[in-house]
Structures are given as C-alpha cells and as structure tokens.
Motif scaffolding. Structure first.
Motif, mmCIF file in Angstrom:
data_model
loop_
_atom_site.group_PDB
_atom_site.id
_atom_site.type_symbol
_atom_site.label_atom_id
_atom_site.label_comp_id
_atom_site.label_asym_id
_atom_site.label_seq_id
_atom_site.Cartn_x
_atom_site.Cartn_y
_atom_site.Cartn_z
ATOM 1 N N ARG A 1 0.829 -1.201 0.000
ATOM 2 C CA ARG A 1 0.000 0.000 0.000
ATOM 3 C C ARG A 1 0.869 1.258 0.000
ATOM 4 O O ARG A 1 0.465 2.301 0.505
ATOM 5 C CB ARG A 1 -0.942 -0.033 1.197
ATOM 6 C CG ARG A 1 -1.980 -1.156 1.105
ATOM 7 C CD ARG A 1 -2.811 -1.288 2.353
ATOM 8 N NE ARG A 1 -3.988 -2.127 2.132
ATOM 9 C CZ ARG A 1 -4.024 -3.447 2.307
ATOM 10 N NH1 ARG A 1 -2.928 -4.083 2.720
ATOM 11 N NH2 ARG A 1 -5.139 -4.130 2.085
ATOM 12 N N ALA A 2 2.072 1.123 -0.578
ATOM 13 C CA ALA A 2 3.028 2.228 -0.619
ATOM 14 C C ALA A 2 3.507 2.430 -2.055
ATOM 15 O O ALA A 2 3.815 1.471 -2.762
ATOM 16 C CB ALA A 2 4.216 1.938 0.294
ATOM 17 N N TYR A 3 3.582 3.698 -2.459
ATOM 18 C CA TYR A 3 3.888 4.040 -3.844
ATOM 19 C C TYR A 3 5.080 4.988 -3.893
ATOM 20 O O TYR A 3 5.095 6.019 -3.225
ATOM 21 C CB TYR A 3 2.670 4.704 -4.506
ATOM 22 C CG TYR A 3 1.479 3.791 -4.560
ATOM 23 C CD1 TYR A 3 1.172 3.104 -5.723
ATOM 24 C CD2 TYR A 3 0.681 3.593 -3.430
ATOM 25 C CE1 TYR A 3 0.074 2.251 -5.774
ATOM 26 C CE2 TYR A 3 -0.411 2.733 -3.470
ATOM 27 C CZ TYR A 3 -0.706 2.063 -4.646
ATOM 28 O OH TYR A 3 -1.779 1.205 -4.682
ATOM 29 N N HIS A 4 6.047 4.624 -4.712
ATOM 30 C CA HIS A 4 7.239 5.451 -4.889
ATOM 31 C C HIS A 4 6.918 6.599 -5.839
ATOM 32 O O HIS A 4 6.317 6.388 -6.900
ATOM 33 C CB HIS A 4 8.376 4.591 -5.455
ATOM 34 C CG HIS A 4 9.697 5.257 -5.420
ATOM 35 N ND1 HIS A 4 10.612 5.165 -6.448
ATOM 36 C CD2 HIS A 4 10.281 6.038 -4.478
ATOM 37 C CE1 HIS A 4 11.690 5.854 -6.145
ATOM 38 N NE2 HIS A 4 11.514 6.397 -4.953
ATOM 39 N N LEU A 5 7.307 7.814 -5.479
ATOM 40 C CA LEU A 5 7.053 8.970 -6.337
ATOM 41 C C LEU A 5 8.025 9.052 -7.503
ATOM 42 O O LEU A 5 7.855 9.885 -8.400
ATOM 43 C CB LEU A 5 7.101 10.258 -5.509
ATOM 44 C CG LEU A 5 6.074 10.343 -4.376
ATOM 45 C CD1 LEU A 5 6.174 11.689 -3.663
ATOM 46 C CD2 LEU A 5 4.657 10.106 -4.879
ATOM 47 N N GLU A 6 9.055 8.210 -7.483
ATOM 48 C CA GLU A 6 9.978 8.022 -8.610
ATOM 49 C C GLU A 6 10.717 9.295 -8.994
ATOM 50 O O GLU A 6 10.903 9.596 -10.177
ATOM 51 C CB GLU A 6 9.238 7.412 -9.806
ATOM 52 C CG GLU A 6 8.613 6.055 -9.477
ATOM 53 C CD GLU A 6 8.020 5.353 -10.674
ATOM 54 O OE1 GLU A 6 8.812 4.899 -11.533
ATOM 55 O OE2 GLU A 6 6.782 5.247 -10.759
ATOM 56 N N LEU A 7 11.143 10.039 -7.994
ATOM 57 C CA LEU A 7 12.005 11.189 -8.224
ATOM 58 C C LEU A 7 13.451 10.732 -8.365
ATOM 59 O O LEU A 7 13.825 9.653 -7.900
ATOM 60 C CB LEU A 7 11.891 12.169 -7.060
ATOM 61 C CG LEU A 7 10.503 12.750 -6.777
ATOM 62 C CD1 LEU A 7 10.578 13.665 -5.569
ATOM 63 C CD2 LEU A 7 9.980 13.489 -7.988
ATOM 64 N N PRO A 8 14.316 11.542 -8.972
ATOM 65 C CA PRO A 8 15.745 11.199 -9.000
ATOM 66 C C PRO A 8 16.285 11.077 -7.581
ATOM 67 O O PRO A 8 15.866 11.788 -6.664
ATOM 68 C CB PRO A 8 16.378 12.390 -9.733
ATOM 69 C CG PRO A 8 15.268 12.992 -10.524
ATOM 70 C CD PRO A 8 14.021 12.793 -9.708
ATOM 71 N N THR A 9 17.191 10.155 -7.392
ATOM 72 C CA THR A 9 17.772 9.941 -6.072
ATOM 73 C C THR A 9 18.552 11.168 -5.608
ATOM 74 O O THR A 9 19.139 11.891 -6.423
ATOM 75 C CB THR A 9 18.691 8.712 -6.062
ATOM 76 O OG1 THR A 9 19.228 8.533 -4.736
ATOM 77 C CG2 THR A 9 19.847 8.881 -7.053
ATOM 78 N N THR A 10 18.546 11.406 -4.306
ATOM 79 C CA THR A 10 19.382 12.466 -3.729
ATOM 80 C C THR A 10 20.732 11.921 -3.288
ATOM 81 O O THR A 10 21.586 12.677 -2.842
ATOM 82 C CB THR A 10 18.682 13.124 -2.528
ATOM 83 O OG1 THR A 10 18.409 12.118 -1.544
ATOM 84 C CG2 THR A 10 17.383 13.787 -2.960
ATOM 85 N N VAL A 11 20.913 10.594 -3.412
ATOM 86 C CA VAL A 11 22.175 9.953 -3.024
ATOM 87 C C VAL A 11 22.942 9.643 -4.306
ATOM 88 O O VAL A 11 22.752 8.598 -4.937
ATOM 89 C CB VAL A 11 21.934 8.660 -2.214
ATOM 90 C CG1 VAL A 11 23.261 8.076 -1.741
ATOM 91 C CG2 VAL A 11 21.013 8.941 -1.032
ATOM 92 N N MET A 12 23.801 10.552 -4.696
ATOM 93 C CA MET A 12 24.504 10.414 -5.959
ATOM 94 C C MET A 12 25.708 9.486 -5.851
ATOM 95 O O MET A 12 26.052 8.783 -6.794
ATOM 96 C CB MET A 12 24.955 11.796 -6.457
ATOM 97 C CG MET A 12 23.808 12.802 -6.604
ATOM 98 S SD MET A 12 22.444 12.181 -7.624
ATOM 99 C CE MET A 12 23.273 11.987 -9.195
ATOM 100 N N ASP A 13 26.372 9.495 -4.695
ATOM 101 C CA ASP A 13 27.562 8.670 -4.494
ATOM 102 C C ASP A 13 27.178 7.430 -3.702
ATOM 103 O O ASP A 13 26.933 7.488 -2.500
ATOM 104 C CB ASP A 13 28.635 9.470 -3.737
ATOM 105 C CG ASP A 13 29.949 8.703 -3.597
ATOM 106 O OD1 ASP A 13 29.999 7.512 -3.989
ATOM 107 O OD2 ASP A 13 30.921 9.286 -3.090
ATOM 108 N N ARG A 14 27.089 6.285 -4.398
ATOM 109 C CA ARG A 14 26.688 5.039 -3.759
ATOM 110 C C ARG A 14 27.824 4.030 -3.733
ATOM 111 O O ARG A 14 27.596 2.821 -3.621
ATOM 112 C CB ARG A 14 25.477 4.445 -4.475
ATOM 113 C CG ARG A 14 24.316 5.423 -4.656
ATOM 114 C CD ARG A 14 23.104 4.766 -5.274
ATOM 115 N NE ARG A 14 22.464 3.859 -4.352
ATOM 116 C CZ ARG A 14 21.524 4.224 -3.490
ATOM 117 N NH1 ARG A 14 21.128 5.493 -3.433
ATOM 118 N NH2 ARG A 14 20.970 3.348 -2.692
#
Length: 271
Positions: free
Chosen positions: A246-259
């Motif tokens: 019952r949870a939906y991702h808004l699919e914005l670009p990640t704020t974590v660029m360095d993984r």
C-alpha cells in the motif's frame, strides 16, 4: 493491545519539499489516528518555509497527529540521520517513511495490525513504481515465499539464496506479485532480503540490535544503511514484507549520488 497511538512515524528529508508535502498529505489521510510524526530536515533551504509542507503539517495536526519538524544539520550521512530520528522516537513502534512515498489511507493501520499479530522485528511494504506497471518481470518474482503462520529469525547474507529476494521489490514487482498470488485477506506476510522506503519496526528490538549507531563506522557518503539495520533485526527477531503493498514510490531522482560505499561492506561480518 496496541494501536496507532503507540506509533512514531519517522521521516528523513533533504531538498524535496514538494515530495515531502505529498508524503505528509498521505499520512494526513490515514484512517489510523493518533500517531506522531517526526521529520528530520537536512535541506539546504529549511522546509519550514515551504507553503505546501506547512499546509500538510497543519492538516496532520488538525487530524490529531502531533508533528515535530526538526532541523538537523550538518548532514553526516543517511545512517546518522536515521539514528537521529530513532533517538527522537518515544513510542513502542516506529515507522521509517522516506520523503518520496505516498501511502494508501489504510496503510498504517494494516502495518500496525500485522506487526502486532506477527510479533517480529519489522514489517514493511515494497514500493510500487507505477511507471513500470506494464513491465512484467516474472523471473524476478521467482524467489517469492510466504510465511506460513509465524515469522522466524533468519540470517541473510549476500552469498545466501535468500539474498535473491531483493528482486521482489524492483520496478512494479510488488503490484505484479499481488496479482499473481491473489489476496483474499487484509495482508499476507512474505520473506524478504530487505525493504526500502516504508518499514515499521518494534522500536525496542531495533534499538537492541544497535539501530543505526554504525554510522560512525562508515564514510559520510554511503548507501544501504537500511539493509544493515534490517539484516541485524531479521537475524534476531525476524522480519516480513506485506502484500498487497500500500506504498507508492514517487519516482524522483535519487538524492544519493555517491553510492560507492555500501554500509554492508563496512559493518557486516563475513558469512
């Protein structure tokens, strides 16, 4: 008997005021009443000045949900922010909800009911990425396995077969899983590797496993902090995903660029 009044919802946010407002609006529309919301803001411009966020906070408070919007800078990484939120929690259960997730109105009440019945360390929803709703990946659904009546502790590591379960939450796989297995009850519990974005913990059990205190042992630029915390809780107390999600991702670009730095590599002991 415990209910939403025993719940703190913990929301980390950084530079996503519009997305945060959508997330908070989803919380305000919950049929569960009485939970508390704690927001840790590490945005370059404080979200307190955003009119959409301010409106969502007012609606939450009007509907009986206390809100603490805390400025928490400088940023020291995701794990430290989550540990800060955990230290603000006061109630029996804590729901970590990312600032880019919208919940169906019954989502919180179902999570609370399931955790109360299962008595494990955590339950959560894999996130729907609805832009992929026509992208069917049957090979990624094959690790699906339900819990029968009780959730047991499990040791999950990268070299274990259970690690393959991480594909269950890719794209719109939670949607397709629910369609495949059919849902005739409020929820079904299934085995997971980990869950990102929407996880309800028994707070004492999370704290007993160290919470996110390991933030001091990892580089400030890191990823996968929720993986480590959940693997530790799962090993001692068990954990489960719930269908339907019952949870939906808004699919914005990640704020974590360095993984490049995965917390697993710095914290988890070898198998």
């Amino acid at each position: 008997m415990h209910g939403p009044g025993d719940l703190d919802v913990l929301v980390p946010t950084k530079d996503r005021p519009a997305s945060l407002a959508v997330t908070l609006a989803g919380l305000a529309a919950q049929d569960a009443r009485g939970f508390r919301v704690v927001i840790s803001d590490q945005s370059s411009v404080p979200v307190t000045g955003d009119p959409l966020v301010a409106s969502a906070v007012r609606i939450l408070e009007h509907r009986g949900h206390p809100v603490s919007l805390l400025r928490h800078v400088p940023a020291r990484g995701l794990a430290e922010q989550r540990q800060f939120l955990l230290e603000q929690a006061e109630r029996r259960w804590c729901l970590y909800l990312d600032d880019d997730v919208w919940l169906e109105p019954c989502a919180v009440s179902v999570l609370v009911s399931a955790l109360g019945e299962l008595g494990c360390g955590f339950v959560g929803y894999g996130l729907h990425g609805l832009s992929h709703r026509h992208d069917r990946r049957p090979h990624e659904l094959s690790p699906y396995e339900e819990w029968a009546r009780q959730v047991w502790p499990e040791r999950v590591r990268r070299d274990s077969p259970a690690w393959r379960r991480h594909t269950l939450h890719n794209a719109a796989n939670p949607l397709h899983l629910a369609e495949k297995v059919g849902i005739s009850a409020a929820w079904r519990a299934y085995k997971v590797a980990w869950i990102g974005g929407c996880v309800l913990y028994d707070r004492a059990l999370l704290e007993g496993c160290g919470g996110f205190e390991f933030w001091r042992s990892v580089p400030a630029a890191h990823a996968g902090e929720d993986v480590v915390a959940q693997l530790r809780v799962m090993e001692r107390h068990g954990g489960a995903g719930l269908l339907p999600s019952r949870a939906y991702h808004l699919e914005l670009p990640t704020t974590v660029m360095d993984r490049a730095a995965e917390c697993y590599d710095y914290v988890m002991e070898p198998s």
